[in-house]
Design an enzyme around this catalytic site. Sequence first.
Site, mmCIF file in Angstrom:
data_model
loop_
_atom_site.group_PDB
_atom_site.id
_atom_site.type_symbol
_atom_site.label_atom_id
_atom_site.label_comp_id
_atom_site.label_asym_id
_atom_site.label_seq_id
_atom_site.Cartn_x
_atom_site.Cartn_y
_atom_site.Cartn_z
ATOM 1 N N LYS A 120 0.826 -1.201 0.000
ATOM 2 C CA LYS A 120 0.000 0.000 0.000
ATOM 3 C C LYS A 120 0.866 1.259 0.000
ATOM 4 O O LYS A 120 0.632 2.195 -0.770
ATOM 5 C CB LYS A 120 -0.930 0.020 1.213
ATOM 6 N N ASP A 138 -6.543 1.312 1.511
ATOM 7 C CA ASP A 138 -6.511 1.484 2.959
ATOM 8 C C ASP A 138 -7.884 1.116 3.509
ATOM 9 O O ASP A 138 -8.725 0.561 2.790
ATOM 10 C CB ASP A 138 -6.102 2.912 3.325
#
Length: 217
Positions: A120, A138
């Site tokens: 991420k 997220d």
Amino acid sequence: MKKADIFEFYRRLAEINPSPETELESINIYTLLVAVVLSAQATDAGVNKATRALFAKVRDPKAMVDLGLDELKTHIRTIGLFNTKAKNVIALSQQLIDNFDGEVPTDRDQLQSLPGVGRKTANVVLNVALGAETFPVDTHVFRVSNRTGLAKGKTVMAVETILERQTPQPFRTHAHHWLILHGRYTCKARTPECWRCPVIDLCAFNPKSLEPIKKTA
């Protein structure tokens, strides 16, 4: 969500905010990387408050290593998990010096080789700094994607894969920012504010929250 509805979903979010940006403050790609590492399980506002003074002093890996672990901790101690994050930031800074001539790599695998940098984080850096068509997932993106039916998946990787496959042009570069901001300010975790949602008719979530919750005295 059908192909036409996916296009319309993004089109409406883009109409409201044509040029969305990360709310994390940074000066260059290195400080962006540090900010994203620090933002894990923390709010952007909290990270920004801690890093303003830090980034006034530190703008490159050498300056961070010279600053040292203890001094870094004093700057970021208001951020959750600051001890572990400080160690990772010092370690990744040293690796940037040792392995990449002090420069932040622009390859995802190389980014992920750095301490504290997961997929991420690497995706965020590539997207924000370089405009790469990546889809960082997220908690906001995961929730909005599943709740609306835009990209239903049981894991972060599953949602990322679906978003990458189904997000059309011209929305691919900014897609994750629209989803984050939508989740942060409208499609909230506890009670989504459906009454003011621009994509309510495209969303699979039920039952919808059709009026604000009145606060009791």
